[in-house]
Motif scaffolding. Structure first.
Motif, mmCIF file in Angstrom:
data_model
loop_
_atom_site.group_PDB
_atom_site.id
_atom_site.type_symbol
_atom_site.label_atom_id
_atom_site.label_comp_id
_atom_site.label_asym_id
_atom_site.label_seq_id
_atom_site.Cartn_x
_atom_site.Cartn_y
_atom_site.Cartn_z
ATOM 1 N N GLN A 77 57.231 74.115 80.052
ATOM 2 C CA GLN A 77 57.522 74.159 81.480
ATOM 3 C C GLN A 77 58.397 72.946 81.790
ATOM 4 O O GLN A 77 58.355 71.933 81.078
ATOM 5 C CB GLN A 77 56.221 74.113 82.289
ATOM 6 C CG GLN A 77 55.342 75.325 82.097
ATOM 7 C CD GLN A 77 56.035 76.602 82.578
ATOM 8 O OE1 GLN A 77 56.670 76.624 83.624
ATOM 9 N NE2 GLN A 77 55.915 77.660 81.782
ATOM 10 N N GLU A 78 59.182 73.022 82.838
ATOM 11 C CA GLU A 78 60.153 71.969 83.125
ATOM 12 C C GLU A 78 59.503 70.605 83.317
ATOM 13 O O GLU A 78 60.002 69.605 82.802
ATOM 14 C CB GLU A 78 60.991 72.328 84.358
ATOM 15 C CG GLU A 78 62.129 71.369 84.580
ATOM 16 C CD GLU A 78 63.103 71.826 85.642
ATOM 17 O OE1 GLU A 78 63.858 70.970 86.132
ATOM 18 O OE2 GLU A 78 63.126 73.019 85.986
ATOM 19 N N HIS A 82 60.247 67.298 80.950
ATOM 20 C CA HIS A 82 60.719 65.998 81.446
ATOM 21 C C HIS A 82 59.772 64.869 81.021
ATOM 22 O O HIS A 82 60.229 63.795 80.626
ATOM 23 C CB HIS A 82 60.874 66.027 82.967
ATOM 24 C CG HIS A 82 62.079 66.776 83.419
ATOM 25 N ND1 HIS A 82 63.368 66.394 83.109
ATOM 26 C CD2 HIS A 82 62.202 67.905 84.162
ATOM 27 C CE1 HIS A 82 64.231 67.249 83.644
ATOM 28 N NE2 HIS A 82 63.545 68.176 84.281
ATOM 29 N N THR A 136 67.986 70.029 80.070
ATOM 30 C CA THR A 136 66.856 70.666 80.755
ATOM 31 C C THR A 136 66.864 72.185 80.661
ATOM 32 O O THR A 136 65.825 72.780 80.364
ATOM 33 C CB THR A 136 66.793 70.196 82.220
ATOM 34 O OG1 THR A 136 66.686 68.769 82.217
ATOM 35 C CG2 THR A 136 65.603 70.795 82.939
ATOM 36 N N ARG A 139 65.561 73.016 77.383
ATOM 37 C CA ARG A 139 64.354 72.263 77.028
ATOM 38 C C ARG A 139 64.545 71.571 75.682
ATOM 39 O O ARG A 139 63.692 71.595 74.803
ATOM 40 C CB ARG A 139 63.107 73.154 76.980
ATOM 41 C CG ARG A 139 62.848 73.995 78.206
ATOM 42 C CD ARG A 139 62.513 73.150 79.431
ATOM 43 N NE ARG A 139 61.916 73.953 80.487
ATOM 44 C CZ ARG A 139 62.583 74.493 81.504
ATOM 45 N NH1 ARG A 139 63.890 74.303 81.590
ATOM 46 N NH2 ARG A 139 61.973 75.184 82.429
#
Length: 193
Positions: A77-78, A82, A136, A139
């Motif tokens: 998941q983002e 991060h 991003t 990923r």
């Protein structure tokens, strides 16, 4: 000549991407030999035999260079991406700065570490420059190396590491090996100290 160009431009709409997991191919449907009638203004009919044009053979004998299949259910998941990528890049920033103190400056003129706009840059003077940054949408962490060139690292949950799918190389191990090769001093990027 202009008529040939127009015909080829019109035919380009028949070009469709076609791929297998082992090659990058283009399938040209309904294309065959192209000819012109006697008056040079109208094309003759096209044959309907499809043709494949592949950049690599469909059955390569060496599977070592074939990227591993992506398990889309395991993509990060983002927010998790991060967190992991930022942690890795900030740890590398600290380790590179410490490494600069270990490496004799007279050996590497121009050693510099810079971090800005989420891009980590390690300059080794005449030995080259490393650039790491987050991608991003994919990923991934992308690495540009003066030794191994560009690489794209995905998070491997089972290994708990950033891994280049094509060669199965670990990001930290790759950097450790290459920096020792270039600078003549070992570096430990895996420890949390």
């Amino acid at each position: 000549m202009a008529t040939k160009f127009i015909l080829l431009r019109r035919l380009s709409r028949f070009v469709k991407p076609y791929s297998t997991h082992r090659s990058s191919c283009v399938l040209l449907e309904h294309l065959g030999p192209i000819g012109f009638s006697d008056n040079k203004s109208s094309p003759t009919s096209l044959t309907t035999a499809p043709r494949n044009f592949c950049s690599t053979p469909r059955n390569p004998s060496d599977d070592s260079q074939v990227p591993a299949a992506i398990d889309y259910h395991s993509l990060l998941q983002e927010d998790e991406f991060h967190r992991l990528a930022n942690s890795t890049i900030h740890d590398l920033l600290e380790k590179f700065e410490e490494y600069g103190d270990v490496v004799q400056m007279d050996q590497i003129d121009g050693f510099d570490v810079d971090y800005g706009n989420e891009v980590l840059t390690l300059k080794l003077g005449a030995l080259g420059t490393y650039v790491l940054n987050k991608q991003t949408p994919n990923r991934q962490i992308w690495l540009s190396s003066p030794v191994s060139g560009p690489s794209r690292f995905d998070w491997d949950r089972s290994a708990q590491a950033w891994v280049y799918r094509r060669t199965k190389a670990n990001l930290l191990k790759t950097l450790e090996s290459e920096l020792e090769q270039l600078c003549g001093e070992p570096i430990d990027l895996s420890s949390n100290s």
